[in-house]
Design a protein around this motif. Sequence first.
Motif, PDB file in Angstrom:
ATOM      1  N   GLU A  87      92.689  57.284  35.519  1.00  0.00           N
ATOM      2  CA  GLU A  87      92.445  58.435  36.392  1.00  0.00           C
ATOM      3  C   GLU A  87      91.066  59.026  36.152  1.00  0.00           C
ATOM      4  OE1 GLU A  87      95.086  57.861  34.628  1.00  0.00           O
ATOM      5  OE2 GLU A  87      96.817  57.864  35.999  1.00  0.00           O
ATOM      6  N   GLN A  90      88.470  56.734  37.635  1.00  0.00           N
ATOM      7  CA  GLN A  90      88.439  56.832  39.103  1.00  0.00           C
ATOM      8  C   GLN A  90      87.756  58.117  39.556  1.00  0.00           C
ATOM      9  OE1 GLN A  90      89.575  54.286  41.315  1.00  0.00           O
ATOM     10  NE2 GLN A  90      88.202  55.582  42.508  1.00  0.00           N
ATOM     11  N   LYS A  91      87.980  59.217  38.857  1.00  0.00           N
ATOM     12  CA  LYS A  91      87.298  60.469  39.191  1.00  0.00           C
ATOM     13  C   LYS A  91      85.794  60.315  39.024  1.00  0.00           C
ATOM     14  CE  LYS A  91      91.059  63.676  38.065  1.00  0.00           C
ATOM     15  NZ  LYS A  91      91.522  64.753  37.139  1.00  0.00           N
ATOM     16  N   ASN A  94      84.524  58.410  41.973  1.00  0.00           N
ATOM     17  CA  ASN A  94      84.482  59.232  43.186  1.00  0.00           C
ATOM     18  C   ASN A  94      83.282  60.168  43.201  1.00  0.00           C
ATOM     19  OD1 ASN A  94      86.880  58.025  43.955  1.00  0.00           O
ATOM     20  ND2 ASN A  94      88.171  59.703  43.207  1.00  0.00           N
ATOM     21  N   LYS A  95      82.847  60.614  42.022  1.00  0.00           N
ATOM     22  CA  LYS A  95      81.711  61.524  41.934  1.00  0.00           C
ATOM     23  C   LYS A  95      80.368  60.797  42.010  1.00  0.00           C
ATOM     24  CE  LYS A  95      83.998  65.107  39.172  1.00  0.00           C
ATOM     25  NZ  LYS A  95      84.003  65.825  37.860  1.00  0.00           N
ATOM     26  N   GLU A  97      79.282  58.089  44.134  1.00  0.00           N
ATOM     27  CA  GLU A  97      79.494  57.187  45.262  1.00  0.00           C
ATOM     28  C   GLU A  97      78.352  56.200  45.463  1.00  0.00           C
ATOM     29  OE1 GLU A  97      80.299  59.596  48.645  1.00  0.00           O
ATOM     30  OE2 GLU A  97      82.280  60.236  47.931  1.00  0.00           O
ATOM     31  N   ARG A 102      84.798  50.045  40.497  1.00  0.00           N
ATOM     32  CA  ARG A 102      86.181  49.773  40.879  1.00  0.00           C
ATOM     33  C   ARG A 102      87.078  49.849  39.657  1.00  0.00           C
ATOM     34  NH1 ARG A 102      86.337  44.164  43.498  1.00  0.00           N
ATOM     35  NH2 ARG A 102      84.235  43.857  42.662  1.00  0.00           N
TER      36      ARG A 102
END
Length: 379
Positions: A87, A90-91, A94-95, A97, A102
Amino acid sequence: MLVSILLFFALLVVAPYVVYLVWYALIQPTDCPANKSFKAESVSVVLPTYNEESIVVSKLEELANIEYPVDQFEIIVVDSSTDDTAEIAQKFANKHESLSIRVITESERRGVATAVNLGVDAAEGDVIFRTDCDSRIDNKTIQHAVAALHDSDIGGVMGQQTKVLGESQVETDYRNLQARNQALESYLDSTFIVHGPCFAFRREDFEPIHPNSLADDTELGVNLRRQGKRVVLDPEMEFTESGVSDIRGRRQRKDRRAMGLIQMLVRSRDMLGGYGWYGRVVLPFNWWFMIIAPWLMLVLIVGTIMMGFSWLGVGGVSTLIALAGFVFMGQRDALGPTQPLYAVFDSNISLVIASLRLLRGEEDGTWEVDTESRKAFEE
């Protein structure tokens, strides 16, 4: 008679080390034997993780700031954690981009070998760079790796540890001795031991790793040599790991690593005598260093203690006191110029323990988490 036998065993233990040191002095390998030429290629960094929520962000930040064209660079995290590592990764993705990150999650923990297989299978880059969370690489390490792999004879290239977090003189001495050995093997043909925290190879040359492999990195190197490619050390690919000198603290990481190396030597025994200098010199010497010499050392120690009691009676306890003093001083980095001898002693202890554990069938490919090695990298 006993003295003669012990001197013979001592000669057997020491002689191969002397041969390698003399050989090293004659060849004097100081750089990478590959014909390096840098031209940017697509690179996939494969990062296996397990319960590393406290250090995964710092590792991803390091990789995000690597000096390499961002449009030819991706990071693949393969996670089987029971904590929040996936998690958190993944955060981070996302921050950021602008980066290709992956996160692949496994439903159950199956070991590093399986994680690497999954990561390479998902990779899109021409070059795979294998690393770990509890390590750090130099900003230009991946550039040097790609440059070395432009040499068509080179199938894999690994880095050299230039710093040990934790200020462990034992680990520093061990790594320095190992680096000299790997540098010599790289010039002779191909090195046997490979460092997973800093290793690169071409995706097209990848052969899936055995699921229960205890040394996935070294198995990668052996597989590349089977294909006729060389695996070499590049001192310009610098990386950092942590280490301790305490004899009990070293057992978890060193013993499991020793198990993996012995496992790979046994699995690659069919290569003995073939594959150029690799099968005729490199593998036989590693068999000696990792399978035969540790037991000779153990016989030498036990024989010396027995001789002490035979000659001195109760006074023979002094040999036990001397051994205890050597270990006590060694794990405190207090042996001065003889400290490297303790590093050799410590590695041989691991190899003896590893042999016994393998004989008991302890080789399922998963490890107990080495929390001590991660503390140095926690935020």
